[in-house]
Write a protein that holds these residues in place. Structure first.
Motif, mmCIF file in Angstrom:
data_model
loop_
_atom_site.group_PDB
_atom_site.id
_atom_site.type_symbol
_atom_site.label_atom_id
_atom_site.label_comp_id
_atom_site.label_asym_id
_atom_site.label_seq_id
_atom_site.Cartn_x
_atom_site.Cartn_y
_atom_site.Cartn_z
ATOM 1 N N THR A 1 17.873 3.214 -2.255
ATOM 2 C CA THR A 1 17.351 1.916 -0.485
ATOM 3 C C THR A 1 16.134 1.694 -1.906
ATOM 4 O OG1 THR A 1 18.077 3.378 0.338
ATOM 5 C CG2 THR A 1 16.123 2.336 1.113
ATOM 6 N N SER A 2 16.001 0.174 -1.772
ATOM 7 C CA SER A 2 14.860 -0.810 -2.324
ATOM 8 C C SER A 2 13.781 -0.367 -1.279
ATOM 9 C CB SER A 2 15.159 -1.568 -2.245
ATOM 10 O OG SER A 2 16.049 -2.261 -3.612
ATOM 11 N N LEU A 3 12.272 -0.261 -1.428
ATOM 12 C CA LEU A 3 11.744 -0.866 -0.594
ATOM 13 C C LEU A 3 10.632 -2.207 -0.924
ATOM 14 C CD1 LEU A 3 10.155 3.467 -1.346
ATOM 15 C CD2 LEU A 3 11.981 2.613 0.164
ATOM 16 N N LEU A 4 9.467 -1.829 -0.170
ATOM 17 C CA LEU A 4 8.778 -3.480 -0.333
ATOM 18 C C LEU A 4 7.874 -2.469 -1.048
ATOM 19 C CD1 LEU A 4 8.229 -5.896 0.894
ATOM 20 C CD2 LEU A 4 6.865 -4.881 2.570
ATOM 21 N N PRO A 5 8.094 -3.410 -2.184
ATOM 22 C CA PRO A 5 6.920 -3.009 -3.209
ATOM 23 C C PRO A 5 5.419 -3.351 -2.971
ATOM 24 C CG PRO A 5 7.881 -5.001 -4.046
ATOM 25 C CD PRO A 5 8.249 -4.532 -2.712
ATOM 26 N N ASP A 6 3.990 -2.841 -3.587
ATOM 27 C CA ASP A 6 2.851 -3.950 -3.423
ATOM 28 C C ASP A 6 3.235 -5.404 -4.022
ATOM 29 O OD1 ASP A 6 0.039 -3.805 -3.513
ATOM 30 O OD2 ASP A 6 -0.188 -2.184 -4.612
ATOM 31 N N LEU A 7 2.739 -5.893 -3.192
ATOM 32 C CA LEU A 7 2.607 -7.037 -3.405
ATOM 33 C C LEU A 7 1.301 -7.447 -4.154
ATOM 34 C CD1 LEU A 7 4.686 -8.377 -0.612
ATOM 35 C CD2 LEU A 7 5.088 -8.253 -2.720
ATOM 36 N N GLY A 8 0.357 -7.312 -4.198
ATOM 37 C CA GLY A 8 -0.918 -7.031 -4.891
ATOM 38 C C GLY A 8 -1.767 -7.631 -3.873
ATOM 39 N N GLU A 9 -3.220 -7.767 -4.359
ATOM 40 C CA GLU A 9 -4.290 -8.452 -3.376
ATOM 41 C C GLU A 9 -4.582 -8.110 -1.984
ATOM 42 O OE1 GLU A 9 -6.042 -11.107 -4.526
ATOM 43 O OE2 GLU A 9 -4.415 -11.957 -6.107
ATOM 44 N N GLY A 10 -4.259 -6.209 -2.033
ATOM 45 C CA GLY A 10 -4.760 -5.861 -1.340
ATOM 46 C C GLY A 10 -4.161 -5.720 0.101
ATOM 47 N N LEU A 11 -3.223 -6.589 -0.057
ATOM 48 C CA LEU A 11 -1.773 -6.750 1.311
ATOM 49 C C LEU A 11 -0.889 -5.493 1.259
ATOM 50 C CD1 LEU A 11 -0.709 -10.220 0.006
ATOM 51 C CD2 LEU A 11 -3.064 -9.862 1.390
ATOM 52 N N ALA A 12 -1.137 -4.883 2.831
ATOM 53 C CA ALA A 12 0.068 -3.956 3.414
ATOM 54 C C ALA A 12 1.046 -4.130 4.001
ATOM 55 C CB ALA A 12 -1.144 -2.861 4.427
ATOM 56 N N PHE B 1 -11.375 -4.257 2.228
ATOM 57 C CA PHE B 1 -12.963 -4.592 1.840
ATOM 58 C C PHE B 1 -13.557 -3.184 2.506
ATOM 59 C CE2 PHE B 1 -12.250 -9.230 0.907
ATOM 60 C CZ PHE B 1 -11.783 -9.178 -0.122
ATOM 61 N N VAL B 2 -13.285 -3.256 3.446
ATOM 62 C CA VAL B 2 -13.774 -2.113 4.964
ATOM 63 C C VAL B 2 -13.633 -1.059 4.043
ATOM 64 C CG1 VAL B 2 -14.006 -0.727 7.078
ATOM 65 C CG2 VAL B 2 -13.907 -4.016 6.291
ATOM 66 N N ARG B 3 -12.036 -0.523 4.061
ATOM 67 C CA ARG B 3 -11.811 1.047 3.449
ATOM 68 C C ARG B 3 -12.578 1.030 2.132
ATOM 69 N NH1 ARG B 3 -6.616 -0.831 2.780
ATOM 70 N NH2 ARG B 3 -7.006 -0.470 0.597
ATOM 71 N N THR B 4 -12.522 -0.041 0.652
ATOM 72 C CA THR B 4 -13.887 0.683 -0.400
ATOM 73 C C THR B 4 -15.220 0.793 -0.167
ATOM 74 O OG1 THR B 4 -11.542 -1.417 -1.443
ATOM 75 C CG2 THR B 4 -13.939 -0.574 -2.710
ATOM 76 N N HIS B 5 -15.474 -0.330 1.002
ATOM 77 C CA HIS B 5 -17.283 0.071 1.621
ATOM 78 C C HIS B 5 -17.416 1.708 1.985
ATOM 79 C CE1 HIS B 5 -21.032 -1.086 1.992
ATOM 80 N NE2 HIS B 5 -20.931 -0.445 2.949
ATOM 81 N N ARG B 6 -16.260 1.573 2.177
ATOM 82 C CA ARG B 6 -16.407 2.981 3.645
ATOM 83 C C ARG B 6 -16.487 4.161 2.711
ATOM 84 N NH1 ARG B 6 -12.445 2.980 7.352
ATOM 85 N NH2 ARG B 6 -11.094 3.870 5.514
ATOM 86 N N ASP B 7 -15.183 3.930 1.811
ATOM 87 C CA ASP B 7 -14.573 5.496 0.595
ATOM 88 C C ASP B 7 -15.450 5.897 -0.253
ATOM 89 O OD1 ASP B 7 -12.984 5.790 3.428
ATOM 90 O OD2 ASP B 7 -11.385 4.859 2.784
ATOM 91 N N THR B 8 -15.617 4.560 -1.199
ATOM 92 C CA THR B 8 -15.823 4.780 -2.468
ATOM 93 C C THR B 8 -17.692 4.762 -2.513
ATOM 94 O OG1 THR B 8 -14.087 3.538 -2.616
ATOM 95 C CG2 THR B 8 -16.149 3.842 -4.619
ATOM 96 N N PRO B 9 -18.563 6.143 -2.908
ATOM 97 C CA PRO B 9 -19.594 5.965 -3.628
ATOM 98 C C PRO B 9 -19.769 5.311 -4.296
ATOM 99 C CG PRO B 9 -18.556 8.451 -4.182
ATOM 100 C CD PRO B 9 -17.393 7.097 -3.531
ATOM 101 N N ALA B 10 -20.096 3.673 -4.815
ATOM 102 C CA ALA B 10 -20.200 2.858 -5.860
ATOM 103 C C ALA B 10 -21.709 2.851 -6.197
ATOM 104 C CB ALA B 10 -19.735 1.251 -5.594
ATOM 105 N N VAL B 11 -22.211 1.839 -7.601
ATOM 106 C CA VAL B 11 -23.682 2.667 -7.861
ATOM 107 C C VAL B 11 -23.751 1.550 -9.043
ATOM 108 C CG1 VAL B 11 -25.273 3.647 -8.860
ATOM 109 C CG2 VAL B 11 -23.910 5.236 -7.573
ATOM 110 N N THR B 12 -24.413 0.747 -9.012
ATOM 111 C CA THR B 12 -24.268 -0.640 -9.661
ATOM 112 C C THR B 12 -25.544 0.072 -10.359
ATOM 113 O OG1 THR B 12 -23.112 -2.565 -7.995
ATOM 114 C CG2 THR B 12 -24.799 -2.987 -9.797
ATOM 115 N N ILE B 13 -25.677 -0.246 -11.788
ATOM 116 C CA ILE B 13 -27.187 -0.417 -13.100
ATOM 117 C C ILE B 13 -26.747 -2.269 -13.389
ATOM 118 C CG2 ILE B 13 -26.793 2.032 -13.185
ATOM 119 C CD1 ILE B 13 -25.405 1.845 -15.250
ATOM 120 N N TRP B 14 -27.535 -2.165 -13.764
ATOM 121 C CA TRP B 14 -27.457 -3.615 -14.587
ATOM 122 C C TRP B 14 -28.485 -3.595 -15.640
ATOM 123 C CZ3 TRP B 14 -29.317 -3.004 -9.745
ATOM 124 C CH2 TRP B 14 -30.507 -3.131 -9.413
#
Length: 418
Positions: free
Chosen positions: A73-84, A220-233
């Motif tokens: 059975t072939s499944l629908l693959p991840d088509l990129g760009e965060g599209l579900a 975007f919402v999932r990334t902002h909600r679930d990832t404890p991101a830190v930025t240094i520069w």
């Protein structure tokens, strides 16, 4: 009046142009003017027979032959760009047909493109698991095939969509046929304010224009909600980098990519992802480098596969090739997905810094701001130098601040002394 007439048509209607403007600027013509691909895609979605005339219609029965336990059975693959999800537009095979490796069997449409998907199996189609017009989620079954005798691996092997259990991605195999990267017409209705004449409400009471969210908004919402991101520069003197560009005859993006790749070799903790389901950090052995490319249809992130194994000249060639494909709307799916680290050059937009969202499930992103002339201390003397602003955004779960700072300093060393 024209819009009201358009809305009142008693027939299937689908917009195949951009929103009405006097005339689009040259760089945006393709996004506004109707092309052959858009008209044909609209016909396929609106006409009962998909606009195919005498061609065989999509079969109504999805399982005319009962799938056997050993069918593949072939499944629908991840088509990129965060599209579900994707909409099934047209099946080009029916139950009982014979198919070969890599034969396109179905056209699907995402918010970004229309893509013809091949089958990684050869044999006889025993089941179609969805009808034309249905919305299918990534990972859902598409069709089942009773395999014929093995003929070798398919060239259409992608992450999550392999042949015989193979899990590699091919660079030269023509795995996917992408017809267009322009935003396709959406079937959902648009709410348009309508002026009904003197009895209409005052202009300041008119309802606002409602527009559907982009398909990647949930990502975007999932990334902002679930990832404890830190930025240094930090700032870096890029004068020597510009001189190296002229000496080596290569682009700045290539030299910046090389600096990032050497940094990842020294600090591999940043080439990782987090497996939330198992509460584990997965450190990845290869670097598949994503880089931001601005196109007429918005931002696209092509992926250079096995970038850490490419010499400088080959890296430059691949960056140019993928950038060209992205701007023509012909970027293959295997170069849209599977990135492990992203290089984000937002300096071309004329800004110094940003705190970007990570490209989930990646754990880090290196961002480069614009080059500006600034006074800079050089061996105790004040000079005007070309300065670039660098920032590193990282998932704090994969490393601490010391590791992140060490990576950023390593990149800066590669820029100041390339």
């Amino acid at each position: 009046m024209q819009e009201r007439c358009f809305d009142a048509l008693r027939a299937p209607v689908l917009r195949v142009t951009g929103l009405d403007i006097p005339y689009p600027p040259p760089l945006l013509e393709d996004a506004h003017l109707p092309g052959v691909g858009r008209v044909l895609a609209g016909l396929r979605r609106l006409l009962p027979d998909g606009g195919q005339g005498g061609r065989r219609p999509t079969p109504v029965s999805l399982t005319e032959v009962e799938p056997a336990p050993g069918d593949r059975t072939s499944l629908l693959p991840d088509l990129g760009e965060g599209l579900a999800e994707a909409e099934v537009l047209e099946w080009t095979v029916a139950v009982g047909d014979s198919v070969t490796h890599d034969q396109p069997v179905v056209e699907v449409e995402t918010a970004k493109s229309v893509v013809a998907l091949p089958t990684p199996f050869a044999g006889t189609v025993t089941a179609l698991h969805c009808r034309a017009g249905e919305i299918v989620e990534v990972g859902a079954p598409l069709l089942s095939v009773a395999e014929a005798a093995p003929e070798g691996d398919s060239g259409a092997v992608l992450t999550g969509y392999g042949t015989g259990g193979a899990r590699r991605a091919t660079r030269n195999g023509v795995a996917w046929v992408q017809h267009t990267s322009q935003n396709q017409p959406q079937s959902r209705p648009q709410n348009r304010p309508v002026n009904n004449g003197p009895s209409a409400a005052p202009a300041d009471r008119q309802p606002g224009l409602r527009l559907p969210l982009d398909a990647v908004a949930e990502k975007f919402v999932r990334t902002h909600r679930d990832t404890p991101a830190v930025t240094i520069w930090a700032d870096a003197d890029a004068t020597a980098l510009l001189a190296a560009r002229d000496t080596l005859g290569t682009g700045l993006l290539t030299l910046l990519a090389r600096a990032a790749l050497t940094g990842l070799a020294a600090f591999p903790a940043l080439n990782a992802r987090v497996d939330d389901a198992r509460s584990e950090i997965v450190r990845l052995p290869q670097v598949h480098l994503g880089f931001a490319a601005q196109t007429d249809d918005g931002l696209v992130v092509p992926v250079v596969r096995d970038a850490d194994r490419l010499p400088l000249d080959d890296l430059a060639t691949e960056l140019r090739r993928l950038t060209g494909l992205a701007r023509r709307g012909a970027l293959p799916v295997e170069h849209r997905t599977g990135g492990t680290f992203t290089l984000n050059n937002y300096g071309v937009l004329g800004v110094d810094g940003a705190t970007p969202l990570l490209n989930h499930p990646q754990a880090a992103m290196l961002s480069i701001g614009r080059l500006v002339e600034r006074p800079w201390a050089v061996d105790g003397r004040g000079e005007v130098r070309e300065i670039v602003h660098l920032s590193l955004t990282f998932d704090h779960r994969v490393c601490d601040g010391g590791t992140a700072a060490g990576f950023l300093r390593h990149v800066i060393d590669g820029i100041t002394a390339p």
